[in-house]
Design an enzyme around this catalytic site. Structure first.
Site, PDB file in Angstrom:
ATOM      1  N   HIS A   1       0.835  -1.206   0.000  1.00 28.88           N
ATOM      2  CA  HIS A   1       0.000   0.000   0.000  1.00 28.88           C
ATOM      3  C   HIS A   1       0.869   1.255   0.000  1.00 28.88           C
ATOM      4  O   HIS A   1       1.890   1.311   0.686  1.00 28.88           O
ATOM      5  CB  HIS A   1      -0.881   0.033   1.246  1.00 28.88           C
TER       6      HIS A   1
ATOM      7  N   ASN B   1       8.089  -4.439   3.435  1.00 30.58           N
ATOM      8  CA  ASN B   1       6.712  -4.010   3.636  1.00 30.58           C
ATOM      9  C   ASN B   1       6.270  -4.201   5.085  1.00 30.58           C
ATOM     10  O   ASN B   1       5.611  -3.339   5.676  1.00 30.58           O
ATOM     11  CB  ASN B   1       5.790  -4.799   2.699  1.00 30.58           C
TER      12      ASN B   1
END
Length: 274
Positions: A126, A157
């Site tokens: 994201h 991440n």
């Protein structure tokens, strides 16, 4: 005749079953991403984002405004070059069930298909974190549009990048709201994944702006896309450096004198890292 009747029955059963299975997840996912589902309580916040005045420049002229964040899509690299939004002090946080990733139908050139990431060895990272948008279902679900993701190794991440995202939420609460711009550094010769050649950035950045009582402070982070145990302050760089790397002018609506003063006096110690 008997055989033909049996065949017809079997065919009908297969057809009806396929219809039923198709209605389970896809239709539900399309529905929850629909702008018609914005709760009335979210209308004010959505309108505030549409009037968001601290947007960066776009190198592609393909700016897409969603209800709670805005992005500039770069078709060449099949991802957003930046995502910008105001992150406010949270009044409430919900534990929504994660939806499926879907393409962003507001991207005129078409956002990358999520299947590019399948078996690639990379997370759908994201840019605007789902964790920043837990105040409403619509805001949360909109972060699962493929225009809002970029390939990231899981250890990055879920590691240093996740740590930085958490710190940004901490600052949003501490300073009663901040402006956030984030993205990957997109340039030539990057490795790619999938049939659509989604670029894999070597670096990701965040540029944060706080305005309190007419006073501004700004900070930039440039983080290599790899696992790291370094403290966050070691990734602090000047916003000018990120602008040189990306070709993007961050917060161009700020008065030049204010922006130059912010750069001149930039000091990570103004931001609480404790």
């Amino acid at each position: 005749m008997v055989n033909k009747s049996i065949i017809k029955i079997v065919c009908c059963l297969i057809f009806s079953t396929s219809l039923f299975s198709c209605k389970q997840v896809p239709n539900e996912e399309i529905d929850v991403h629909s702008k018609k589902n914005i709760d009335e309580n979210d209308v004010t916040a959505a309108n505030e984002n549409r009037n968001f005045d601290f947007l960066p420049t776009s190198t592609t002229n393909q700016i897409v405004k969603h209800a709670f964040y805005t992005l500039s899509y770069n078709e060449q690299y099949e991802q957003a070059e930046w995502v910008a939004y105001e992150l406010k002090k949270p009044n409430e946080s919900h534990d929504f069930k994660r939806p499926l990733f879907i393409e962003d139908n507001q991207v005129k050139t078409g956002s990358a298909d999520w299947r590019n990431y399948k078996k690639s060895g990379y997370d759908k990272g994201h840019l605007c974190p789902a964790g920043d948008m837990k105040f409403s279902k619509q805001a949360y679900f909109d972060t699962f549009l493929t225009s809002n993701i970029s390939p990231q190794k899981h250890e990055f991440n879920d590691g240093i990048w996740n740590t930085l995202e958490g710190k940004v939420r901490y600052w949003a609460a501490k300073y009663n709201g901040i402006y956030v711009v984030t993205g990957g550094v997109l340039n030539k010769n990057l490795k790619t994944i999938g049939k659509e050649s989604v670029a894999i950035p070597d670096y990701f950045y965040k540029v944060l702006l706080d305005e309190s009582n007419g006073k501004y402070k700004m900070i930039g982070f440039l983080v290599p896309a790899q696992d790291s145990n370094k403290p966050l302050y070691q990734f602090v760089v000047s916003v000018d450096e990120i602008e040189r790397l990306t070709g993007i002018d961050f917060y161009p609506k700020l008065d030049d004198k204010i922006e130059n003063q912010l750069e001149k006096n930039a000091d990570y110690k103004e931001w609480s890292f404790n």
